[in-house]
Motif scaffolding. Structure first.
Motif, PDB file in Angstrom:
ATOM      1  N   ARG A  69       0.861  -1.185   0.000  1.00 35.22           N
ATOM      2  CA  ARG A  69       0.000   0.000   0.000  1.00 35.22           C
ATOM      3  C   ARG A  69       0.893   1.228   0.000  1.00 35.22           C
ATOM      4  O   ARG A  69       2.039   1.191   0.445  1.00 35.22           O
ATOM      5  CB  ARG A  69      -0.900   0.030   1.253  1.00 35.22           C
ATOM      6  N   ARG A  70       0.365   2.330  -0.498  1.00 32.56           N
ATOM      7  CA  ARG A  70       1.079   3.604  -0.484  1.00 32.56           C
ATOM      8  C   ARG A  70       1.266   4.053   0.962  1.00 32.56           C
ATOM      9  O   ARG A  70       0.519   3.664   1.848  1.00 32.56           O
ATOM     10  CB  ARG A  70       0.297   4.682  -1.240  1.00 32.56           C
ATOM     11  N   SER A  73      -2.104   8.570   2.732  1.00 33.64           N
ATOM     12  CA  SER A  73      -3.515   8.368   2.422  1.00 33.64           C
ATOM     13  C   SER A  73      -3.908   9.134   1.178  1.00 33.64           C
ATOM     14  O   SER A  73      -3.348  10.192   0.874  1.00 33.64           O
ATOM     15  CB  SER A  73      -4.393   8.856   3.577  1.00 33.64           C
ATOM     16  N   ASN A  74      -4.932   8.624   0.487  1.00 32.22           N
ATOM     17  CA  ASN A  74      -5.511   9.352  -0.637  1.00 32.22           C
ATOM     18  C   ASN A  74      -6.662  10.221  -0.125  1.00 32.22           C
ATOM     19  O   ASN A  74      -6.925  10.261   1.083  1.00 32.22           O
ATOM     20  CB  ASN A  74      -5.957   8.376  -1.741  1.00 32.22           C
ATOM     21  N   ALA A  75      -7.367  10.889  -1.011  1.00 33.05           N
ATOM     22  CA  ALA A  75      -8.449  11.796  -0.619  1.00 33.05           C
ATOM     23  C   ALA A  75      -9.636  11.067   0.003  1.00 33.05           C
ATOM     24  O   ALA A  75     -10.472  11.693   0.657  1.00 33.05           O
ATOM     25  CB  ALA A  75      -8.912  12.603  -1.826  1.00 33.05           C
ATOM     26  N   ASN A  76      -9.726   9.758  -0.177  1.00 40.62           N
ATOM     27  CA  ASN A  76     -10.840   8.965   0.353  1.00 40.62           C
ATOM     28  C   ASN A  76     -10.504   8.264   1.673  1.00 40.62           C
ATOM     29  O   ASN A  76     -11.180   7.320   2.069  1.00 40.62           O
ATOM     30  CB  ASN A  76     -11.272   7.909  -0.670  1.00 40.62           C
ATOM     31  N   LEU A  77      -9.435   8.723   2.330  1.00 41.09           N
ATOM     32  CA  LEU A  77      -8.978   8.149   3.594  1.00 41.09           C
ATOM     33  C   LEU A  77      -8.579   6.684   3.463  1.00 41.09           C
ATOM     34  O   LEU A  77      -8.712   5.891   4.404  1.00 41.09           O
ATOM     35  CB  LEU A  77     -10.020   8.327   4.701  1.00 41.09           C
ATOM     36  N   GLY A  78      -8.086   6.344   2.297  1.00 43.61           N
ATOM     37  CA  GLY A  78      -7.571   5.000   2.053  1.00 43.61           C
ATOM     38  C   GLY A  78      -6.173   5.127   1.491  1.00 43.61           C
ATOM     39  O   GLY A  78      -5.584   6.208   1.464  1.00 43.61           O
ATOM     40  N   THR A  79      -5.622   4.016   1.049  1.00 35.85           N
ATOM     41  CA  THR A  79      -4.329   4.049   0.374  1.00 35.85           C
ATOM     42  C   THR A  79      -4.420   3.240  -0.904  1.00 35.85           C
ATOM     43  O   THR A  79      -5.172   2.266  -1.001  1.00 35.85           O
ATOM     44  CB  THR A  79      -3.194   3.481   1.260  1.00 35.85           C
ATOM     45  N   ASP A  80      -3.641   3.671  -1.878  1.00 37.31           N
ATOM     46  CA  ASP A  80      -3.622   2.997  -3.156  1.00 37.31           C
ATOM     47  C   ASP A  80      -2.511   1.960  -3.180  1.00 37.31           C
ATOM     48  O   ASP A  80      -1.711   1.857  -2.256  1.00 37.31           O
ATOM     49  CB  ASP A  80      -3.464   4.036  -4.270  1.00 37.31           C
ATOM     50  N   HIS A  81      -2.450   1.181  -4.243  1.00 39.19           N
ATOM     51  CA  HIS A  81      -1.450   0.119  -4.358  1.00 39.19           C
ATOM     52  C   HIS A  81      -0.050   0.708  -4.331  1.00 39.19           C
ATOM     53  O   HIS A  81       0.205   1.751  -4.904  1.00 39.19           O
ATOM     54  CB  HIS A  81      -1.653  -0.658  -5.662  1.00 39.19           C
ATOM     55  N   GLY A  82       0.856   0.001  -3.646  1.00 32.43           N
ATOM     56  CA  GLY A  82       2.231   0.451  -3.531  1.00 32.43           C
ATOM     57  C   GLY A  82       3.193  -0.706  -3.699  1.00 32.43           C
ATOM     58  O   GLY A  82       2.807  -1.789  -4.148  1.00 32.43           O
ATOM     59  N   HIS A  83       4.439  -0.495  -3.307  1.00 34.59           N
ATOM     60  CA  HIS A  83       5.485  -1.499  -3.526  1.00 34.59           C
ATOM     61  C   HIS A  83       5.792  -2.310  -2.277  1.00 34.59           C
ATOM     62  O   HIS A  83       5.458  -3.475  -2.203  1.00 34.59           O
ATOM     63  CB  HIS A  83       6.772  -0.829  -4.016  1.00 34.59           C
ATOM     64  N   ALA A 107      10.945   7.967   5.871  1.00 34.82           N
ATOM     65  CA  ALA A 107      11.307   9.343   5.517  1.00 34.82           C
ATOM     66  C   ALA A 107      11.218   9.512   4.004  1.00 34.82           C
ATOM     67  O   ALA A 107      11.473   8.570   3.244  1.00 34.82           O
ATOM     68  CB  ALA A 107      12.722   9.654   6.002  1.00 34.82           C
ATOM     69  N   GLU A 108      10.848  10.697   3.571  1.00 24.83           N
ATOM     70  CA  GLU A 108      10.713  10.971   2.129  1.00 24.83           C
ATOM     71  C   GLU A 108      11.936  10.539   1.338  1.00 24.83           C
ATOM     72  O   GLU A 108      11.829  10.023   0.228  1.00 24.83           O
ATOM     73  CB  GLU A 108      10.454  12.471   1.887  1.00 24.83           C
ATOM     74  N   ALA A 109      13.118  10.717   1.911  1.00 29.55           N
ATOM     75  CA  ALA A 109      14.363  10.422   1.196  1.00 29.55           C
ATOM     76  C   ALA A 109      14.523   8.935   0.867  1.00 29.55           C
ATOM     77  O   ALA A 109      15.228   8.587  -0.074  1.00 29.55           O
ATOM     78  CB  ALA A 109      15.560  10.884   2.023  1.00 29.55           C
ATOM     79  N   VAL A 110      13.874   8.045   1.613  1.00 29.50           N
ATOM     80  CA  VAL A 110      14.037   6.611   1.350  1.00 29.50           C
ATOM     81  C   VAL A 110      12.864   6.012   0.582  1.00 29.50           C
ATOM     82  O   VAL A 110      12.934   4.865   0.138  1.00 29.50           O
ATOM     83  CB  VAL A 110      14.267   5.792   2.646  1.00 29.50           C
ATOM     84  N   LEU A 111      11.781   6.768   0.424  1.00 26.19           N
ATOM     85  CA  LEU A 111      10.619   6.236  -0.278  1.00 26.19           C
ATOM     86  C   LEU A 111      10.916   6.064  -1.768  1.00 26.19           C
ATOM     87  O   LEU A 111      11.718   6.782  -2.357  1.00 26.19           O
ATOM     88  CB  LEU A 111       9.410   7.148  -0.094  1.00 26.19           C
ATOM     89  N   ASP A 112      10.248   5.091  -2.354  1.00 24.35           N
ATOM     90  CA  ASP A 112      10.360   4.788  -3.773  1.00 24.35           C
ATOM     91  C   ASP A 112       9.141   5.387  -4.470  1.00 24.35           C
ATOM     92  O   ASP A 112       8.094   4.755  -4.547  1.00 24.35           O
ATOM     93  CB  ASP A 112      10.415   3.272  -3.961  1.00 24.35           C
ATOM     94  N   HIS A 113       9.272   6.641  -4.902  1.00 26.40           N
ATOM     95  CA  HIS A 113       8.154   7.364  -5.543  1.00 26.40           C
ATOM     96  C   HIS A 113       6.914   7.361  -4.642  1.00 26.40           C
ATOM     97  O   HIS A 113       5.800   7.124  -5.097  1.00 26.40           O
ATOM     98  CB  HIS A 113       7.827   6.777  -6.913  1.00 26.40           C
ATOM     99  N   GLY A 114       7.109   7.559  -3.348  1.00 25.75           N
ATOM    100  CA  GLY A 114       6.005   7.603  -2.400  1.00 25.75           C
ATOM    101  C   GLY A 114       5.662   6.266  -1.762  1.00 25.75           C
ATOM    102  O   GLY A 114       4.761   6.191  -0.941  1.00 25.75           O
ATOM    103  N   ASP A 115       6.360   5.224  -2.142  1.00 22.16           N
ATOM    104  CA  ASP A 115       6.091   3.894  -1.597  1.00 22.16           C
ATOM    105  C   ASP A 115       7.214   3.466  -0.660  1.00 22.16           C
ATOM    106  O   ASP A 115       8.370   3.851  -0.842  1.00 22.16           O
ATOM    107  CB  ASP A 115       6.034   2.844  -2.716  1.00 22.16           C
TER     108      ASP A 115
END
Length: 155
Positions: A69-70, A73-83, A107-115
């Motif tokens: 999961r990402r 959260s997305n705008a619907n208080l859920g999360t989209d598919h992630g890595h 941390a943002e620096a270690v995330l893979d495009h937000g994942d």
């Protein structure tokens, strides 16, 4: 899981079973849905372990998802598919009680495009389990899987 437990207790030679529990696609209102899903999964694993306690010596259970999961959260208080994702390995021969792989944090620096980044290929976990339990791994079972040192999941 109760059907698998009954088959194991009948000692008919069951070697592998796959169970699907599909409540994890939480694009909307994730918090209560995820909590309820984890509660059912936890109870199921516990009841299964209790049910097969006399047959658990060579039993290995791997709990995993085909996607993560990402982080945000997305705008619907859920999360989209992630890595990145977690894999749970339980069994009599499992060297348990610890986390395998690395945890770089969120941390943002270690995330893979937000994942959350993938630090261990889930196919490597499956390959190690198959090798530990069968003694071999068919060469063509996981095409494209890079050879890596075993994680040490099994004794």
């Amino acid at each position: 899981l109760s059907v698998v437990a009954e088959l194991l207790k009948l000692d008919i030679g069951l070697q592998i079973a796959e169970i699907e529990y599909s409540v994890w696609d939480t694009h909307v209102n994730q918090k209560p849905r995820f909590a309820a899903g984890v509660a059912v999964l936890s109870r199921g694993i516990g009841q299964f372990a209790d049910d097969v306690a006399g047959h658990a010596g060579n039993l290995t259970m791997i709990v995993m998802s085909e996607f993560g999961r990402r982080v945000k959260s997305n705008a619907n208080l859920g999360t989209d598919h992630g890595h990145g994702n977690a894999v749970i390995v339980v069994g009599g021969r499992v060297n348990g009680g610890r986390i395998y792989g690395s945890w770089p944090g969120l941390a943002e620096a270690v995330l893979d495009h937000g994942d959350a980044p993938v630090t261990v290929d889930s196919r490597a976990v499956l390959a190690e389990a198959i090798t530990a339990l069968r003694g071999d791994l068919p060469a063509d079972l996981f095409p494209g899987l890079s050879a890596t040192p075993p994680l040490g999941l099994f004794s």
